[in-house]
Scaffold this motif. Sequence first.
Motif, short mmCIF file in Angstrom:
data_model
loop_
_atom_site.label_atom_id
_atom_site.label_comp_id
_atom_site.label_asym_id
_atom_site.label_seq_id
_atom_site.Cartn_x
_atom_site.Cartn_y
_atom_site.Cartn_z
N LYS A 130 0.06 56.96 6.85
CA LYS A 130 0.86 56.52 5.70
C LYS A 130 0.44 55.13 5.23
O LYS A 130 0.39 54.86 4.03
CB LYS A 130 2.34 56.53 6.09
CG LYS A 130 2.92 57.91 6.31
CD LYS A 130 4.36 57.84 6.77
CE LYS A 130 4.94 59.22 7.05
NZ LYS A 130 6.34 59.13 7.57
N ILE A 131 0.15 54.26 6.17
CA ILE A 131 -0.26 52.91 5.78
C ILE A 131 -1.61 52.94 5.06
O ILE A 131 -1.82 52.23 4.07
CB ILE A 131 -0.31 51.99 7.02
CG1 ILE A 131 1.11 51.69 7.50
CG2 ILE A 131 -1.05 50.68 6.70
CD1 ILE A 131 1.17 50.79 8.72
N THR A 167 6.01 48.69 14.29
CA THR A 167 7.20 49.53 14.46
C THR A 167 7.54 49.76 15.92
O THR A 167 8.28 50.68 16.23
CB THR A 167 7.01 50.89 13.75
OG1 THR A 167 5.88 51.55 14.33
CG2 THR A 167 6.82 50.72 12.26
N PRO A 196 11.15 51.95 14.67
CA PRO A 196 10.24 53.05 14.96
C PRO A 196 10.42 54.21 13.98
O PRO A 196 11.55 54.57 13.64
CB PRO A 196 10.62 53.46 16.39
CG PRO A 196 11.17 52.20 17.00
CD PRO A 196 11.90 51.51 15.87
N GLY A 197 9.32 54.75 13.51
CA GLY A 197 9.37 55.87 12.60
C GLY A 197 9.35 55.51 11.13
O GLY A 197 9.21 56.39 10.29
N THR A 198 9.51 54.22 10.80
CA THR A 198 9.49 53.80 9.40
C THR A 198 8.08 53.38 9.01
O THR A 198 7.20 53.21 9.85
CB THR A 198 10.46 52.62 9.17
OG1 THR A 198 10.04 51.49 9.95
CG2 THR A 198 11.88 53.01 9.57
N LEU A 199 7.87 53.22 7.70
CA LEU A 199 6.58 52.79 7.19
C LEU A 199 6.52 51.26 7.25
O LEU A 199 7.13 50.56 6.44
CB LEU A 199 6.38 53.27 5.75
CG LEU A 199 5.07 52.81 5.08
CD1 LEU A 199 3.86 53.28 5.87
CD2 LEU A 199 5.01 53.31 3.65
N GLY A 236 0.87 59.19 12.67
CA GLY A 236 1.50 59.45 11.38
C GLY A 236 1.72 58.19 10.58
O GLY A 236 1.52 58.15 9.35
N ASN A 237 2.12 57.12 11.25
CA ASN A 237 2.35 55.85 10.57
C ASN A 237 1.04 55.27 10.05
O ASN A 237 0.97 54.72 8.95
CB ASN A 237 3.03 54.86 11.51
CG ASN A 237 3.74 53.75 10.76
OD1 ASN A 237 4.44 54.00 9.79
ND2 ASN A 237 3.57 52.52 11.21
N ALA A 238 -0.01 55.39 10.87
CA ALA A 238 -1.31 54.89 10.45
C ALA A 238 -1.79 55.59 9.18
O ALA A 238 -2.34 54.96 8.27
CB ALA A 238 -2.32 55.07 11.58
N VAL A 251 -0.65 52.20 17.33
CA VAL A 251 0.07 52.61 16.13
C VAL A 251 0.20 54.13 16.11
O VAL A 251 -0.81 54.84 16.27
CB VAL A 251 -0.65 52.13 14.86
CG1 VAL A 251 0.08 52.61 13.61
CG2 VAL A 251 -0.78 50.62 14.86
N PRO A 252 1.42 54.67 15.94
CA PRO A 252 1.56 56.13 15.85
C PRO A 252 0.67 56.71 14.75
O PRO A 252 0.55 56.13 13.66
CB PRO A 252 3.05 56.32 15.52
CG PRO A 252 3.71 55.08 16.06
CD PRO A 252 2.72 53.98 15.86
#
Length: 295
Positions: free
Chosen positions: A154-155, A188, A181-184, A150-152, A147-148
Amino acid sequence: MTTRQDIRIPAGGEQIAAYLYLPDTAPPHPCIVMAHGFTATRDDALPDYAEAFQAAGYAVVLFDYRHFGASTGQPRQLLDIGEQRADYHTVIAWARRRDDVDADRIVVWGSSFSGGHVLAVAAADPRIAAVVAQAPFTDAIAALLKVPLGNAAKIMAAAARDQVGAWLGRPPRLVAAVGPPGTLAAMTSPDAEPGFRALVGPESLWRNEFTPRLMFKFAFNRPGRGTARLGMPVLLCVCDDDVVTPPGPTVDAALRAPRGELRRYPYGHFDIYTDPQVKTDQIDFLRRALSAVPG
């Protein structure tokens, strides 16, 4: 001709919606209890499996977890690992009480997230006759590493808001299960959204949402580490190019299982649902696994 019944199974004051498939052979039947993975429902590609198993002589109970699909339960889209495994146990117990089911030849089947569930369910119920887990989620740590960052982050922020809201009695703050990709979203990878949506049929009740409070328990979900305790035959079907449920921990889990079998397929996570060879391999495994069980 394929026939199925749309049934309801009581579960702690709620109702688990299930399809019951019965073969034309004389009862009692060996029975496969199956459910889908992360947020998916009973209508999302799994009837093809159930029909193949039915044609091969197996009864099948294909169900929706509480809080999802056609099952009852509030709030909707509440993804709780313990509750989902409890639903497996509830459906297994219901099947064992049926006169037309062989209570000693019950198989648990899972895919993706539920592929991990069935390993844990079988570890808690040694009476299970066999396990089939395809593209299974066996180790949260391996999945989280994909998991990227930044995404982690945000989650986890969304998870905190959702959990605090739950403590205060507020409605869930839902997050998408899949997205570009790149979305919350929980998944992704480039193949996640198109692959997932390809599974969703016109009758599906799937919603692209889940309660992110799950993430506070997610990292501790490592069902593949317990396969050494499984005494029954276990088939693990691995997709070698899988970035959703990385194959390495699953290969290791298969090697640890005393009666484990491993099948490998040269594609990504979602391709396994449309490969007819997979169903053939699973039916072949079931015939061998159940041949020594009186019935």
